[in-house]
Design an enzyme around this catalytic site. Sequence first.
Site, PDB file in Angstrom:
ATOM      1  N   GLU A 111       3.289   9.383   6.400  1.00 17.23           N
ATOM      2  CA  GLU A 111       2.548   8.532   6.562  1.00 17.23           C
ATOM      3  C   GLU A 111       4.233   7.695   6.563  1.00 17.23           C
ATOM      4  OE1 GLU A 111      -0.737   5.599   7.189  1.00 17.23           O
ATOM      5  OE2 GLU A 111      -1.780   7.707   7.370  1.00 17.23           O
ATOM      6  N   GLU A 156     -11.931   0.848   4.711  1.00 14.11           N
ATOM      7  CA  GLU A 156     -11.305   1.179   6.017  1.00 14.11           C
ATOM      8  C   GLU A 156     -11.236   2.929   6.385  1.00 14.11           C
ATOM      9  OE1 GLU A 156      -6.374   0.824   6.627  1.00 14.11           O
ATOM     10  OE2 GLU A 156      -7.133   1.792   5.344  1.00 14.11           O
ATOM     11  N   HIS A 184      -9.151   0.454  -1.203  1.00 18.49           N
ATOM     12  CA  HIS A 184      -9.343   1.186   0.621  1.00 18.49           C
ATOM     13  C   HIS A 184     -10.657   2.049   0.013  1.00 18.49           C
ATOM     14  CE1 HIS A 184      -6.910  -0.695   3.488  1.00 18.49           C
ATOM     15  NE2 HIS A 184      -7.518  -2.172   2.858  1.00 18.49           N
ATOM     16  N   HIS A 188      -5.591   8.044   1.528  1.00 14.10           N
ATOM     17  CA  HIS A 188      -4.695   8.621   0.657  1.00 14.10           C
ATOM     18  C   HIS A 188      -4.071   8.889  -0.685  1.00 14.10           C
ATOM     19  CE1 HIS A 188      -2.429   6.813   4.642  1.00 14.10           C
ATOM     20  NE2 HIS A 188      -3.402   5.683   3.599  1.00 14.10           N
ATOM     21  N   ASP A 226      -5.835   2.971  -1.504  1.00 14.01           N
ATOM     22  CA  ASP A 226      -6.746   4.326  -0.166  1.00 14.01           C
ATOM     23  C   ASP A 226      -6.928   4.471  -1.589  1.00 14.01           C
ATOM     24  OD1 ASP A 226      -7.486   4.981   1.551  1.00 14.01           O
ATOM     25  OD2 ASP A 226      -5.916   3.841   3.092  1.00 14.01           O
ATOM     26  N   ARG A 260     -11.955  10.331   5.318  1.00  9.15           N
ATOM     27  CA  ARG A 260     -11.796   9.401   6.004  1.00  9.15           C
ATOM     28  C   ARG A 260     -12.933   8.396   6.651  1.00  9.15           C
ATOM     29  NH1 ARG A 260      -5.688   6.871   8.170  1.00  9.15           N
ATOM     30  NH2 ARG A 260      -5.502   5.458   5.799  1.00  9.15           N
ATOM     31  N   GLU A 280       0.994  -1.300  -0.139  1.00  7.80           N
ATOM     32  CA  GLU A 280      -0.071   0.072   0.024  1.00  7.80           C
ATOM     33  C   GLU A 280       0.724   0.972   0.425  1.00  7.80           C
ATOM     34  OE1 GLU A 280      -2.574   0.394   3.291  1.00  7.80           O
ATOM     35  OE2 GLU A 280      -4.178   2.370   2.606  1.00  7.80           O
TER      36      GLU A 280
HETATM   37  C1  LER Z   1      -3.137   3.266   6.793  1.00  2.84           C
HETATM   38  O1  LER Z   1      -2.912   4.764   6.702  1.00  2.84           O
HETATM   39  C2  LER Z   1      -3.640   2.764   6.396  1.00  2.84           C
HETATM   40  O2  LER Z   1      -3.937   3.193   4.884  1.00  2.84           O
HETATM   41  C3  LER Z   1      -3.336   1.170   6.223  1.00  2.84           C
HETATM   42  O3  LER Z   1      -4.340   0.602   5.465  1.00  2.84           O
HETATM   43  C4  LER Z   1      -1.718   0.385   6.691  1.00  2.84           C
HETATM   44  O4  LER Z   1      -1.788   0.282   6.550  1.00  2.84           O
HETATM   45 MN    MN Z   2      -5.517   2.409   3.882  1.00  2.00          MN
END
Ligand code: LER
Ligand code: MN
Length: 271
Positions: free
Chosen positions: A160, A248, A213, A190, A187, A219, A154
């Site tokens: 991060e 997530e 994600h 991100h 994701d 988020r 990822e």
């Molecule tokens: C962390 O920000 C994240 O997106 C998780 O999926 C990774 O551990």
């Molecule tokens: Mn993630």
Amino acid sequence: MIRSAVTISLVEQARGGPFVFWDDVEAGIRKAAELGFDAVELFAPGPDAVSVERVRSLLDGHGLKMAAVGTGAGWVIHKRQLCDPDAAGRRAAIDFIRSMIDFGGALGAPAIIGSMQGRWQGEVTKPAALDMLLEALVELGDHARQYGVPLIYEPLNRYETNLCNTQQDGVSLLERHPAINVRLLADLFHMNIEETSIAAGLRDGGRWIGHVHFVDSNRRPAGLGHMDYGPVAAALSEIGYDRYASAEAFAYPDPDAAARQTIETFRRVFR
Ligand code: LER
Ligand code: MN
């Protein structure tokens, strides 16, 4: 066809993090099934937190799959990471992930490397860190082969990690080893920070993308931010993505409402 999944966290140290259901794997699986999700994604403290047999029987009993298992507890709890300049520390990180690959593999699910990738700093240059990361990904991907699953890597936002922030960064790393058994995680949270355009980032990831994600720009659960899901769905369709869109996201305003919000948006966007 893209399938839906929702996260369950059993990691006390991650309290307040971006996971929908918390603490109770049985209740999380039951609620996911009641709402019509296809699968759950589990974030556990380690491979022994809950037995494979128990999870399998809960999943089978509710007609659900395990979409993926997270490995971030190796960082959150044990402070292990794959770019540790100390070879013994690096090996401990790899061994933790191997054990999570075994746990997920027994359930037919891939493991995710997110925060366990670490960052380059101090005596470790960026090229050296990327070499260490790639070497570990190759080894761990090979370990996952016996279960017929890939390893999922990822790219994370700049706050991060300083290794791979975009899908293109991830592709450039994985392409160095074309036979690698690793796929990328896209994701959307991100990507909203790092990509010039989320749809273009998904096209950059293309056939390398093995997990998504599914979350909004802030988020929060999908539909509670300013993410434009039309172009996201169009790009995923264009690249032929047919794996999981997994929630997530923060348990906002609470776990049940977050899960319901997610599945409603999932149906509107993908069905
Ligand atoms: C962390 O920000 C994240 O997106 C998780 O999926 C990774 O551990
Ligand atoms: Mn993630």
